[in-house]
Design a protein around this motif. Structure first.
Motif, PDB file in Angstrom:
ATOM      1  N   GLU A 321      48.671  35.337  43.611  1.00  0.00           N
ATOM      2  CA  GLU A 321      47.773  36.062  44.517  1.00  0.00           C
ATOM      3  C   GLU A 321      47.326  37.380  43.885  1.00  0.00           C
ATOM      4  N   MET A 322      48.229  38.074  43.214  1.00  0.00           N
ATOM      5  CA  MET A 322      47.881  39.337  42.550  1.00  0.00           C
ATOM      6  C   MET A 322      46.889  39.096  41.417  1.00  0.00           C
ATOM      7  N   GLU A 323      47.087  38.012  40.681  1.00  0.00           N
ATOM      8  CA  GLU A 323      46.127  37.684  39.616  1.00  0.00           C
ATOM      9  C   GLU A 323      44.748  37.439  40.198  1.00  0.00           C
ATOM     10  N   THR A 324      44.685  36.832  41.366  1.00  0.00           N
ATOM     11  CA  THR A 324      43.390  36.583  42.015  1.00  0.00           C
ATOM     12  C   THR A 324      42.723  37.898  42.412  1.00  0.00           C
ATOM     13  N   VAL A 325      43.498  38.844  42.931  1.00  0.00           N
ATOM     14  CA  VAL A 325      42.938  40.152  43.324  1.00  0.00           C
ATOM     15  C   VAL A 325      42.387  40.889  42.114  1.00  0.00           C
ATOM     16  N   VAL A 326      43.104  40.842  40.994  1.00  0.00           N
ATOM     17  CA  VAL A 326      42.620  41.510  39.777  1.00  0.00           C
ATOM     18  C   VAL A 326      41.317  40.875  39.310  1.00  0.00           C
ATOM     19  N   GLU A 327      41.221  39.580  39.413  1.00  0.00           N
ATOM     20  CA  GLU A 327      39.954  38.930  39.057  1.00  0.00           C
ATOM     21  C   GLU A 327      38.813  39.392  39.969  1.00  0.00           C
ATOM     22  N   VAL A 328      39.109  39.591  41.254  1.00  0.00           N
ATOM     23  CA  VAL A 328      38.085  40.110  42.183  1.00  0.00           C
ATOM     24  C   VAL A 328      37.659  41.515  41.782  1.00  0.00           C
TER      25      VAL A 328
END
Length: 803
Positions: A321-328
């Motif tokens: 989930e954190m990796e997804t936020v960084v991509e955003v």
């Protein structure tokens, strides 16, 4: 390739190796990797210890190249950490991981002069500030993600090491289980072979010895044994001293080495007294080891690895989930940067025109994304980072707890293995003591063996007497057969010398050809029965103690009886094919007597009660009753055999009378046949003189020739097709051919029916048309094989009737 799993810290080392690699080479490499000295290393493979001191390779431990290519697990333990006073290895610590992000002021704001005038919208003027904040958000998100990723990697490593430590505990417990199962087998064998006999048989043997010996001192031997003494006339020169060595044998106890037995009795008492505390000691040690092993197997690791693995999976989802936020964050930053570039190009090309509607919309959207970053996404990342931090600290605590558990259990296992080794050594030593105790008691049990052996000797005397009777029967039968054969030969020689043409020859010729000699004489000599004079009978065979001590003697007596019975059976089978039922029953009677003598000695009851000085009237009465019962059954069987023999002798006499009558009937029939032949010759001459031809007179299908020609071929010594034979009615309704040394030719059932239909006489005359050979089978019971033996050949003859 091998995977070396270190037990105390859970580390795993992958080493390149094949089946030809030596174990000591792997230990040297592990010494460099783990800093554990080679002499302190313990390597185990599937519960077995690997020894590197003798240059062994992995192939010698059953590992092939195919297995090594797949990867073989080897566990390594440290001897220093297995010592009872050793301390656990240093605890695991979590490295300091800080989130390093510059402040927002450290990020420069993009200078866009064209967007600072009043003609630009408020959203367009805020675009550089939003770009600065998006860069800050992206940097902060990456820093949080980097720290969280490192913490998650540490958690994975710690969980993997704990799983290795759990496998090391299981491997060590498997090794303990293998050694414990071995001493369980040793202890069960010790209980069965030493403890149980110690409590039951050996104690009884020691305690009952004085009373049993005293009872044997009151039991007299047979009269022939009591009266035995060396005859001075039979003692050879130089052996006079041997005659003086004969000890009296008036009682059964005189057959025992009493002085040696008393010495052994004292020694057995001492050994018995010393063996009892040893049994208690080993039983207590085994019970303690069993309790500790069961407690070890009930002990589980202090960490629930399954639950920890589930938590790791949940934290992996947080990291994703954190990796997804960084991509955003990265995409939002790129979008704002693109909007700024578009605004700059628009101002440069159209300085007097306002921003387009699309660009104004991008500026408004960037403002909304900034609010989403600040209010939702950045706080969520910080929250996930804290969850991962707490989980990593929990994994460190679990790893330290597992290390302490491994250290404690390994020390317990080492202590338990030493106790198992001590129990194994004591069991082996005490088992040897028990074996010596058994040997001593076995020698002491001669007090039971000797009476049984004495009774077996008496039974052997009776068996040999019975064998002498069988030999006498054989000799008598053979002598009678040879005498009959000699009489026949003597009659043949007399008949030869009385022939007329022989009398014309000179006597010197007969002497030269040795034709004047008498037939050879066969003399059958049977040595005298040396056992008859002893007068030993079945009732003289006293009861022997039927316990485990006399089992060997009993088995040998039974084996002798069975061997004798087998020999008698073979003899009976030979005579079954050549002799009558009378002789067979006589043989069976003698064999039965020998078997009874051996079986009574081997199956007798206990003589009195052990320890009863007077012998015990009740025990003696029960023994006498059992012996009387056995003797009564044996005597009844012998009497029954004698009755059958008597009845068969009467039947044999009746059959002899019947044979005499049958011979007279045959002679009368031969005379009648001769008269018939003479009459037919006369009739044939008359018919031939009248017309020179002979008419067929046989009423049966298709036979030709005159009655005289048929009768002239009447057979007596040999039977062939077209011969004429005379059949006389015999026993059981069968017709047997009249013959001269050519027996067992019977009229077929079809011909018998035909003769009854046409003639119905006590004799039948006919021409042979078919001869069918037969052989008596084991299950055949018809009128033709009734008086024959198995394998005998006979013939069924089919004829054409002659009127």
């Amino acid at each position: 390739m091998i995977l070396v799993l270190v037990a105390h810290n859970g580390c795993t080392y992958e080493l390149e190796a094949d089946s030809s690699t030596r174990v000591d080479k792997v230990q040297i490499a592990l010494e460099n990797l783990t800093s554990i000295a080679l002499e302190d290393q313990i390597l185990t493979l599937e519960g077995s210890k690997l020894d590197g001191s003798n240059n062994k390779t992995f192939q010698e431990y059953g590992l092939s190249d195919d297995v090594m290519r797949e990867g073989q697990k080897v566990f390594m333990y440290s001897k220093k950490l297995l010592h009872p006073d050793s301390l656990p290895s240093s605890p695991e610590t979590l490295p300091a991981l800080n989130i390093e992000v510059p402040s927002l002021d450290q990020f420069e704001v993009v200078k866009l002069p064209l967007l600072d005038d009043d003609s630009s919208s408020a959203s367009a003027r805020n675009l550089p500030s939003l770009e600065q904040q998006f860069r800050y958000h992206l940097a902060k998100g990456k820093s949080i993600l980097s720290v969280s990723t490192e913490r998650f990697r540490i958690s994975e490593r710690l969980l993997s090491e704990q799983e290795v430590q759990a496998q090391a505990i299981d491997s060590a417990q498997e090794n303990v289980d293998k050694h414990y199962a071995f001493i369980c087998r040793l202890y069960d064998d010790f209980q069965r072979k030493c403890v149980v006999p110690h409590r039951e048989h050996w104690s009884e043997c020691i305690n009952s010895f004085p009373g049993d010996l005293k009872q044997l001192e009151k039991t007299q031997t047979h009269e022939s044994v009591r009266s035995f003494a060396a005859d001075p006339a039979e003692v050879k020169e130089g052996e006079q001293g041997e005659a003086e060595k004969h000890k009296p044998m008036s009682y059964v106890a005189d057959l025992l080495p009493k002085e040696k037995l008393w010495a052994w009795h004292e020694q057995c008492i001492a050994m018995h007294t010393q063996f009892k505390p040893k049994v208690e000691e080993i039983s207590s040690l085994y019970t303690s080891v069993k309790h500790d092993v069961e407690a070890l197997f009930m002990t589980v690791p202090s960490v629930d690895l399954t639950k920890l693995s589930e938590q790791l999976h949940s934290n992996r989802e947080l990291l994703a989930e954190m990796e997804t936020v960084v991509e955003v964050f990265h995409k939002d930053y790129q979008r704002v940067s693109a909007a700024i570039s578009t605004a700059v190009k628009h101002q440069q090309q159209h300085t007097s025109l306002p921003l387009s509607t699309d660009l104004s919309g991008e500026c408004s959207a960037a403002q909304l994304m900034n609010e989403q970053h600040v209010l939702t996404q950045l706080p969520r990342m910080e929250e996930c980072c804290k969850v991962l931090e707490r989980f990593t600290k929990h994994c460190v605590d679990c790893k330290n707890a597992m290390s302490r558990c491994v250290h404690t259990q390994m020390k317990s296992i080492a202590i338990l293995q030493n106790r198992i080794r001590a129990a194994r050594n004591k069991l082996s030593a005490y088992k040897e003591v028990g074996r010596n105790m058994e040997d001593a008691c076995q020698y002491l049990s001669l007090v039971h063996h000797i009476p049984a052996a004495y009774n077996a000797c008496l039974a052997e005397v009776m068996r040999r007497r019975a064998f002498a009777d069988i030999v006498s029967l054989h000799a008598q039968r053979f002598a009678e057969a040879m005498s009959s054969l000699r009489q026949q030969e003597e009659a043949a020689r007399v008949q030869f010398s009385q022939r007329q043409e022989i009398g014309l020859l000179p006597s010197d010729l007969l002497t030269c050809l040795k034709l004047h000699l008498a037939p050879p004489v066969c003399e059958v000599h049977v040595s005298p029965d040396e056992y008859e004079a002893m007068g030993i009978e079945v009732e003289d065979i006293g009861p022997a103690r039927a316990d485990s001590g006399a089992e060997g003697v009993r088995q040998r007596a039974v084996a002798v009886a069975k061997g004798t019975q087998k020999a008698f059976s073979r003899t009976l089978e030979e005579f079954n094919q050549s002799e009558g039922r009378l002789f067979r029953l006589q043989m069976e009677n003698a064999a039965l007597k020998a078997e009874v003598a051996s079986c009574i000695a081997s199956s007798s009851k206990v003589l009195g009660t052990p320890g009863d000085e007077a012998g015990g009237s009740e025990g003696g009465g029960g023994s006498d009753t059992a012996r009387t019962e056995v003797f009564s059954k044996a005597q009844a069987a012998v009497d029954a055999k004698d009755d059958v023999i008597t009845s068969l002798m009467e039947e044999l006499a009746a059959r002899k009378d019947a044979m005499v009558a049958q011979e007279a009937n045959i002679l009368a029939l031969e005379k009648e046949l001769e008269v018939l032949r003479t009459g037919m010759k006369v009739e044939s001459l008359k018919v031939g003189a009248a017309d020179g031809s002979v008419a067929p007179t046989s009423p049966v299908g298709g036979s030709t020739g005159s009655k005289a020609n048929i009768l002239s071929r009447c057979a007596m010594r040999d039977f062939k097709i077209h011969d004429v034979a005379v059949f006389v009615e015999a026993s059981f309704g069968k017709f047997e051919a009249v013959h001269d040394s050519c027996p067992r030719h019977f009229l077929s059932p079809e011909s018998v029916e035909l003769s009854k239909k046409h003639q119905n006489k006590s004799y039948v005359i006919g021409q042979i048309v078919h001869i069918e050979p037969k052989r008596v089978q084991a299950d055949q019971r018809d009128i033709y094989s009734r008086d024959l033996c198995k394998g005998d050949e006979y013939f069924l003859v089919t004829i054409c009737l002659v009127d």
